[in-house]
Design a protein around this motif. Structure first.
Motif, PDB file in Angstrom:
ATOM      1  N   GLU B 163     -66.229 -56.857  28.266  1.00 36.00           N
ATOM      2  CA  GLU B 163     -65.679 -57.371  27.658  1.00 36.00           C
ATOM      3  C   GLU B 163     -66.079 -58.536  26.895  1.00 36.00           C
ATOM      4  O   GLU B 163     -65.869 -58.880  25.581  1.00 36.00           O
ATOM      5  CB  GLU B 163     -64.558 -57.859  28.826  1.00 36.00           C
ATOM      6  N   PHE B 166     -67.628 -57.435  24.049  1.00 41.47           N
ATOM      7  CA  PHE B 166     -66.998 -56.186  23.221  1.00 41.47           C
ATOM      8  C   PHE B 166     -66.149 -58.195  22.418  1.00 41.47           C
ATOM      9  O   PHE B 166     -66.133 -57.687  20.956  1.00 41.47           O
ATOM     10  CB  PHE B 166     -65.683 -55.757  23.929  1.00 41.47           C
ATOM     11  N   SER B 167     -66.102 -59.261  23.119  1.00 36.56           N
ATOM     12  CA  SER B 167     -65.446 -60.324  22.508  1.00 36.56           C
ATOM     13  C   SER B 167     -66.642 -60.751  21.328  1.00 36.56           C
ATOM     14  O   SER B 167     -65.420 -61.636  20.302  1.00 36.56           O
ATOM     15  CB  SER B 167     -65.069 -61.305  23.706  1.00 36.56           C
ATOM     16  N   SER B 201     -59.924 -59.571  15.130  1.00 37.71           N
ATOM     17  CA  SER B 201     -61.617 -59.713  16.304  1.00 37.71           C
ATOM     18  C   SER B 201     -61.133 -60.433  17.028  1.00 37.71           C
ATOM     19  O   SER B 201     -61.896 -61.337  17.744  1.00 37.71           O
ATOM     20  CB  SER B 201     -62.679 -59.861  15.050  1.00 37.71           C
ATOM     21  N   HIS B 202     -60.099 -60.083  18.310  1.00 36.20           N
ATOM     22  CA  HIS B 202     -59.826 -60.166  19.115  1.00 36.20           C
ATOM     23  C   HIS B 202     -60.485 -59.571  19.681  1.00 36.20           C
ATOM     24  O   HIS B 202     -60.069 -58.657  19.441  1.00 36.20           O
ATOM     25  CB  HIS B 202     -58.330 -61.124  19.058  1.00 36.20           C
ATOM     26  N   THR B 203     -60.652 -59.788  21.051  1.00 34.48           N
ATOM     27  CA  THR B 203     -61.279 -59.011  22.156  1.00 34.48           C
ATOM     28  C   THR B 203     -60.251 -57.499  22.359  1.00 34.48           C
ATOM     29  O   THR B 203     -61.021 -56.838  22.098  1.00 34.48           O
ATOM     30  CB  THR B 203     -61.191 -59.519  23.249  1.00 34.48           C
ATOM     31  N   ARG B 204     -59.425 -57.791  22.055  1.00 32.86           N
ATOM     32  CA  ARG B 204     -58.433 -56.149  22.391  1.00 32.86           C
ATOM     33  C   ARG B 204     -58.693 -55.429  21.518  1.00 32.86           C
ATOM     34  O   ARG B 204     -59.096 -54.251  21.522  1.00 32.86           O
ATOM     35  CB  ARG B 204     -57.020 -56.354  22.563  1.00 32.86           C
ATOM     36  N   GLY B 205     -58.397 -56.065  19.901  1.00 36.02           N
ATOM     37  CA  GLY B 205     -58.543 -55.609  18.517  1.00 36.02           C
ATOM     38  C   GLY B 205     -60.260 -54.550  18.503  1.00 36.02           C
ATOM     39  O   GLY B 205     -60.499 -53.086  18.621  1.00 36.02           O
ATOM     40  N   ASN B 206     -61.430 -55.454  19.344  1.00 43.13           N
ATOM     41  CA  ASN B 206     -62.291 -55.273  19.360  1.00 43.13           C
ATOM     42  C   ASN B 206     -63.186 -54.043  20.590  1.00 43.13           C
ATOM     43  O   ASN B 206     -63.533 -53.357  20.004  1.00 43.13           O
ATOM     44  CB  ASN B 206     -63.833 -56.318  19.875  1.00 43.13           C
ATOM     45  N   VAL B 207     -62.557 -54.238  21.385  1.00 42.27           N
ATOM     46  CA  VAL B 207     -62.890 -53.100  22.151  1.00 42.27           C
ATOM     47  C   VAL B 207     -61.872 -51.419  22.080  1.00 42.27           C
ATOM     48  O   VAL B 207     -62.304 -51.089  22.277  1.00 42.27           O
ATOM     49  CB  VAL B 207     -61.187 -53.000  24.051  1.00 42.27           C
TER      50      VAL B 207
END
Lengths: 668, 279, 370, 159
Positions: B163, B166-167, B201-207
């Motif tokens: 997390e 990826f963040s 590029s927030h963490t959810r999209g990055n994951v």
């Protein structure tokens, strides 16, 4: 902006009892894009359908969601209804609020919440549905029948009689199958070969039937109406066009001690042979595994004695390619092996019956051969060990069948009848002999079957003992059969000269692999699965492939023949039109973004995707892409998930639709 | 060794057998090299070979700026050749239409890049001409030691780690661009109807992006490590790649880049494939 | 006064006519940071995580890492985040409700910024305060105090001196600190905002006249030298949109876009809808001219169909279009693009190449552009 | 660095109602969907928290569907299709099985809570199995609670 109608069915009380249909209609009406939302007692009724049709016109709907039972039940109904209002059928979807909701939940509030979600999902999907139009594909009016036993023969004859070409493929050197090995048949005791051989001859004679014996189906590609098959014609080493079946070759063949498959190992054949005298075709084949010419490059006697020069040692296997529109699978059955060697882990065999060790413990088909005039004893009942006429014979029913511990739960259906027949025929041949039958139950359901069993007991003095046999051991030159008599609740011991085991009917030993090869499903036992156990008993789930005979389940001759005729009539039904309408749920490649990684081509279970060249107007190759043959695509969508750049989409289930469904569940 | 390479390059260009030699030249920064495209026999002196020849030049085959030059010869390390093998397998290039100038390699970078100690292709497995002394493949190397060590962490620790990693992702997609096997003209990350991967590029999209990037390379990644080398925010992408390589090897007995005739594992199946996770 | 000059004047309105000079003891830098935090500022400073040094919001002076040349990512993201919600929306039947963004510009300090990074901000002000006033950028700019530190070191990728800046440039800084001796930072207080802060902290001393900033940065200036002649670049670009040179120098570019993402002056963005079932957000995300999809039209046509044209665009934008339109070179010579390019495309090399071509191509009697 | 305004605002609080597990199931049309139909015709009562999305075959299921479902707030995802050998399309489920195996390994490696992703084979004849499985999954998800780790990813992006 979409204009969707939502129609909610109470299904009498079936849905309304658990789902608050009024609330569901109200909430559905609030969904963006929903122009009308109503509930009604029976949406599938005429008034219900009319309500939908009227609403389509009145509200100029471009999509319909019917929240009712499973789409597997009424999707065709509602799609047909919207068509009457001029809507494309694929703009109508069903939300399953009965089987998946009202029937399985009790909490009214939660069930209603779920129903609202299910409607929301389908509304979002239907907004993205596109008009789809059926795909028309031509039908090749030629059938392939796999298996030349009685079922295959019957199917081939019926289809040919309907005026269509048939290719009949049989693995053995002759057609006839297991029925050709039988002596007499129950319940009439007419001679099996006498009734079968005319049909065998007819199959060979009919100009519409192309017969390949000593051949196997190697590959099936394509789809209903348009199968491409490859048949391996194994090298017979005998030129059938020249051979006149005079028999000089097999009479002179020095290899005389090869156990005969046809006689179930009780008799012998030569290396060049026809399996039995009435074989069709009457052309011998050379069994290369046993022929000295092939083993040691010696002998060559058959070629020397053949006055017509028909022997051809150089002959190679040949692959015959054919296009057919329908396939009837009639690959028959095997018998449960009762010795130690078993084809799978579930089957345990019957070591305690000493089938492997004692020559005089035989199975039913071997006994048929002993009874048969064409058999190794010319129809005299003589036991294998010493050729003595057995004075007492123990027949044991349900060997393998109905015995979960030995790996088979089902009833083989025919054994009750044939053990009665065996006992009776034995008694007819050995008047002073005593037949005993160990049985679990007597299942004689069938026309004149019960009467037949009764005749065995009453007229032929067959002794029925209700109970299972626990072991068989040798005492002197006799066999002691130890079993229980559950009627008298006692232990019984019978001294018998011969023991005949009525072993279970099992699927052909390569049944599973073969099913995979041709693309049909097997049940857990390995018998081929029909599309529906009651309503579609001769069709498989693969359109255009039908079942006949014991490959589907244990059957006796009349049942096999009846199913074969039924399969043949299905084939003729298919062949009655020139074109086939197929569901337009097919994949399509976006040639702009396809980079030709060939994933889709590799994963397609139907080989429906191929390479395509894109050329400029001068004919220069610009790039390669994949292309779906929509006639062959069955719409599984495996290619869609395999495509890294999402350049393949499946009509009716495209990514936009699926994502919209997921997002519809994202609301809070 | 470089002399022989230059000589061969000159020969190939002079005879016209190839139109371009894709190789390395000295970079402007210390300890760097730059991909170079030699089209004239007079320029072969620009070619070099050293420990800093990192780039996987197989990346350039599918680029039209390079493809338009004509038939290429390519200087390739063992790992680069594995990428070529996958490209051939996936019908992106035809083997006969390229010339591989294989170089034996003891590893690149100072200290060595993480892929080098676990390399078993110091001598390329496929080439038209080989330069450098053959190096026997190391035996018994554990290619997933780092994966196994990471797997000793608890699920919570693993989640926390990734997390955080990826963040940091800035969605520059350099990992994709630098990858010789990411050749889609329109990447799934660029598909917005429907929106596959959230472009933000927030963490959810990055994951989602990082999982799918790794996933699309599963059974294909040949561990050239270019993605990790390029990543401007230092996400350990090779660790993900190696986990998937381990999975594919253990489950399907497959290692990418060794055999161009084999079907890629996710386009193939066996009836007896493992399914211990399926109820 | 020309339009261009007018723009510049607007940007620099709050700048003091003469910097106020003070000093700060190095050990007080931590105290300064703590003061900033105590005064309620969000503080961003270089933070080291493994090999990576980036600007992060800090919660204490201990987290700050001031060594090294530049951070990996520039501090532009404080004003222009890589992803930013412009507004949210909720959909009901036949109704859409918009949600505005609030409180996005709290008082902030960027500490430990390099002069090249600070200089990028007034350059980008020209864009974000041009025809459209970008309130996210502008309000954050107003709320943010830039405390920079002059460079005493450089590497081969640095080229500030070649684009008219220097390791101790004050452009864009509210306060520039230069370590003039082991125990003294010279603080140049450039703006009222800076002066206010200096006053609030009470940590700065009056500077003596003997402090020589130029002497402190002389060594690094020498090392930097002139990597290329900026004056030759634009004239050549004006004439050579089409030139084989572009193909030759950019063929190794793989279009990864790292150069734009690490660049302190690249500012392209994409507006995307991030939708869920009954609502969503309009997000402003970083985008890059190096991406193939960047210029694809709805029709599918792509006016920049290859990497050559994309790479040319980047250089044209920085050295021609931006100067043409907004009167400043869109580059501060931080060197990040050179340092982090996985294929070593190397902007300095390309600009040098242009200078060479320019020397060879311009007629000898051509008037000097100066 | 991302904007500090990324928190999901404006959604109605769910808290007024008791939290109920949200489970999304991707099933194939021929086996599991029909199996669930059979559970219905057999009137086997089970938990009402699963929302089925029907696809022709498990081969159609892209691993991104699973991620999307979690992005949309699912607390658990079920994927179910035909037993090996039973695929209506003969091999779609074999391809699916490989994909799920590989992707599952990836998720597990990333520390994903694997108790929330359930793969199964449920045939058209296994209505009871479907019902039992749903009950078990709902029970497990109830025990685990909302999938906070994933649902917070968006909010955690705030600086």
């Amino acid at each position: 902006m979409s204009r969707i109608g939502v129609f909610i069915c109470h299904c009498g009380e079936n849905i309304a009892r658990t789902v608050d249909c009024a609330r569901l209609a109200e909430e559905s009406g609030k969904l963006p894009g929903v122009m009308v939302s109503v509930d009604y007692k029976y949406m599938c009724s005429d008034p219900g359908q009319n309500m939908i049709k009227r609403a389509i016109a009145e509200h100029k709907l471009d999509g319909v969601v019917v929240a009712a039972c499973s789409p597997h039940m009424h999707e065709p109904t509602f799609r047909a209804a919207v068509v009457q209002s001029g809507m494309n059928p694929y703009l109508c979807e069903m939300a399953n609020i009965r089987e998946h909701c009202s029937w399985v939940h009790t909490d009214r509030e939660l069930a209603t919440e779920k129903a609202i979600d299910l409607v929301r999902v389908m509304v979002e999907k239907v907004k993205r549905n596109q008009e789809l139009f059926p795909i028309r594909v031509p039908i090749t009016k030629r059938a392939l029948v796999i298996g030349g036993g009685i079922a295959g023969i019957q199917a081939a004859l019926d289809i040919a009689a309907g005026g269509h070409e048939v290719i009949l493929v049989e693995r053995q050197p002759s057609v006839g199958g297991n029925m050709a090995r039988l002596s007499e048949t129950f319940p009439t005791l007419d001679c099996s070969q006498c009734i079968l051989t005319p049909r065998m001859v007819e199959v060979a004679r009919d100009p519409r039937i192309t017969l390949y014996t000593y051949a196997e189906v190697e590959e099936v590609e394509g789809f209903v109406g348009n199968f491409k098959v490859k048949i391996r014609q194994k090298a017979k080493s005998v030129n059938a066009d020249i051979c006149n079946g005079c028999g000089d070759c097999w009479n002179k063949c020095p290899m005389k001690k090869i156990p005969s498959e046809f006689d179930a190992g009780l008799g012998y054949r030569t290396a060049i042979y026809v399996p039995f005298p009435q074989a069709v075709p009457n052309t011998p084949v050379i069994d290369r595994e046993h022929c000295l010419k092939f083993l040691k490059d010696k002998c060559g006697v058959c070629a020397k004695v053949c006055t017509r020069g028909a022997i051809d040692y150089e002959m190679q296997d040949e692959i015959i390619e054919a296009e057919v529109g329908a396939i009837v699978v009639a690959t028959g059955y095997d018998l449960y092996g009762i010795g130690k060697e078993q084809p799978n882990e579930r089957w345990k065999g019957y070591g305690e019956y000493n089938y492997d060790t004692y020559k005089d413990v035989i199975n039913g088909i071997q006994f048929e051969r002993l009874l048969s005039a064409s058999g190794p004893t010319q129809g005299e009942v003589r036991r294998p060990s010493d050729g003595k006429v057995p004075k007492s014979v123990a027949f044991i029913a349900c060997v393998g069948s109905r015995d979960p511990e030995k790996g088979i739960e089902y009833c083989s259906k025919i054994c009750c009848m044939y053990v009665a027949k065996h006992a009776m025929l034995y008694k007819h041949k050995v008047h002073d002999g005593q037949p005993y039958i160990f049985y679990m139950d007597i299942r004689a359901g069938g026309k004149n079957y019960e009467e037949f069993v009764r005749r065995a007991v009453e007229e032929d003095g067959v002794l029925y003992i209700r109970g299972r046999v626990s072991k068989i051991y040798k005492d002197g030159d006799q066999l002691v059969v130890v079993g229980a008599d559950t009627l008298s609740d006692s232990q019984v011991q019978i001294r018998a000269d011969l023991v005949v085991l009525a072993t279970a009917m099992v699927p052909h030993k390569n049944a599973y692999e073969f099913a995979q090869k041709i693309g049909i499903a097997c049940g857990s036992e390995g018998f081929y699965s029909e599309a529906h156990p009651k309503l579609r008993p001769v069709e498989t789930m693969t359109a255009g492939i039908y079942l006949a005979g014991a490959c589907q389940a244990p059957k006796d001759i009349p049942d096999a023949v009846a199913q074969a005729s039924a399969a043949a009539s299905k084939v003729q039904l298919l062949f009655s039109s020139d074109e086939l309408e197929r569901e337009p749920i097919v994949a399509k490649v976006n040639e702009v973004t396809c980079v030709h990684c060939r994933n889709c081509i590799r994963v397609c279970p139907y080989s429906a995707i191929d390479d395509k060249e894109i050329r400029d107007r001068h004919g220069n190759l610009i790039r390669m892409v994949a292309e779906v043959n929509e006639g062959m695509c069955m719409g599984c969508g495996t290619c869609v998930a395999a495509c890294p750049s999402k350049s393949v989409q499946l009509a009716g289930f495209n990514d936009e639709q699926v994502f919209a469904e997921i997002l519809a569940l994202g609301h809070e | 060794m470089i002399e022989q390479i230059r000589e061969k390059a000159k020969e190939l260009l002079t005879s016209g057998e190839v139109k371009v030699v894709i190789g390395y030249e000295n970079g402007g920064m210390p300890e760097t090299t730059r991909p170079v495209f030699i089209t004239s026999p007079d320029e072969v002196e620009r070619l070099i070979w050293n420990k800093h020849c990192y780039a996987n030049l197989a990346n350039f085959f599918v680029r039209k700026e390079v493809a338009s030059l004509g038939k290429p010869a390519i200087i390739a390390k063992g790992c680069d050749v594995k990428a070529i093998t996958v490209l051939v397998q996936e019908s992106q290039i035809k083997r006969e239409e390229i010339v591989i100038l294989g170089v034996t390699c003891e590893g690149v970078g100072e200290p060595l890049l993480s892929k080098c100690p676990i390399c078993d292709v110091n001598t390329p497995r496929d080439y038209n001409f080989l330069f450098g002394k053959e190096i026997a493949p190391k035996n018994g190397i554990n290619k997933s030691a780092d994966v196994e060590e990471f797997e000793r962490k608890s699920p919570e620790e693993r989640w926390e780690f990734w997390e955080e990693q990826f963040s940091r992702c800035i969605k520059c997609y350099a990992c994709r661009q630098v990858c010789p096997l990411c050749y889609c003209e329109v990447c799934i990350a660029d598909k917005n109807q429907p929106q596959w991967i959230e472009t933000s590029s927030h963490t959810r999209g990055n994951v989602h992006w990082n999982l799918i990037r790794a996933w699309h390379l599963s059974g294909r990644c040949i561990d050239c490590g270019e993605c990790e080398r390029a990543c401007p925010v230092g996400i350990p992408l090779s660790l993900l790649n190696r986990r998937l390589a381990k999975s594919v090897k253990e489950r399907f007995g497959y290692e990418p880049g060794y055999d161009q005739e084999k079907a890629p594992p996710f386009t193939d199946f066996k009836q007896e494939d493992s399914q211990e996770f399926i109820r | 006064m020309s339009d261009e000059e007018a723009k510049v004047t607007v940007q620099e309105a709050e700048k003091k006519s003469q910097p106020v000079l003070k000093t700060l003891r190095p050990e007080n830098l931590s105290v300064l940071i703590q003061k900033g935090l105590d005064l309620g500022y969000k503080v961003f400073a270089p933070v080291k995580d493994g090999e990576l040094v980036t600007f992060e919001q800090i919660s204490g002076p201990g987290e700050v890492f001031l060594e090294g040349i530049t951070t990996r990512m520039s501090p532009k993201s404080v004003f222009f985040p890589r992803t930013e919600k412009v507004f949210s929306y909720r959909i009901a039947k036949e109704d859409i409700a918009l949600g505005d963004q609030k409180d996005f510009a709290p008082p902030t300090i960027i500490l430990g910024c390099r002069p090249c990074d600070a200089a990028s901000l007034p350059i980008m002000d020209r864009l974000f305060r041009w025809d459209y006033q970008d309130r996210f950028w502008n309000e954050r700019r107003e709320a943010t105090l830039i405390v920079s530190i002059s460079c005493l070191e450089c590497d081969e990728a640095c080229f500030c001196t070649s684009v008219g800046l220097a390791p101790d440039s004050t452009e864009g800084s509210d306060i520039l600190l230069t370590l003039v001796s082991r125990d003294q930072y010279l603080a140049e207080i450039m703006t009222d905002k800076g002066a206010d802060f200096v006053e609030k902290t009470g940590l700065f001393d009056q500077a003596g006249a003997d402090l020589d900033k130029a002497a402190a940065t002389k060594a690094v200036r020498g090392k930097l030298g002139q990597r290329f002649d900026l004056d030759k670049i634009k004239p050549w670009l004006d004439e050579n949109y089409e030139h084989d040179f572009w193909k030759e120098v950019t063929r190794m570019c793989i279009g990864c876009g790292i150069c734009t993402y690490v660049c302190p002056t690249c500012h392209c963005f994409d507006l995307v809808d991030e939708a869920h079932y009954d609502g969503g957000a309009k997000n402003k995300n970083w985008d890059a001219c190096q991406f193939a999809q960047f210029t694809v039209h709805a029709s599918g046509h792509n006016p920049r169909p290859d990497q050559v044209s994309r790479h040319r665009q980047r250089i044209m934008h920085k050295y021609k279009y931006y100067p043409d339109n907004l009167g400043a070179t869109l580059c501060t010579g931080c060197g990040r693009c050179v340092r982090h390019c996985p294929m070593e495309v190397n902007l300095i090399r390309i600009l040098n190449g242009i200078c060479e071509l320019s020397a060879g191509e311009l007629p000898a009697e051509a008037p000097e552009s100066k | 660095m991302v904007s500090d305004e990324m928190e999901t605002e404006g959604k109605p609080a769910l808290s007024e109602k008791e939290w109920q597990p949200k489970i999304i199931a991707f099933v194939c049309n021929w086996c599991t969907y029909a199996g669930a139909d059979l559970a219905g015709t057999s009137r086997i009562v089970y938990e009402p928290h699963v929302r089925v999305i029907k696809l022709p075959c498990t081969g159609r299921i892209d691993v991104s569907f699973i991620i999307k479902a979690f992005e949309q707030g699912a607390d658990g995802v079920m994927v179910s299709g035909c037993h090996p050998g039973d695929c209506h399309y003969t091999a779609g489920n074999y391809h699916a099985r490989r994909r799920f195996a590989g992707f599952r390994d990836l998720l597990e490696f990333c520390g994903f809570d694997m108790r929330r992703v359930i793969f199964s084979w449920v045939s058209a004849a296994e209505g009871k199995k479907w019902a039992d499985l749903v009950n078990e999954v709902v029970g497990k998800i109830r025990e685990l609670g909302p999938f906070k780790e994933y649902q917070n990813l968006l909010a955690q992006s705030a600086l």
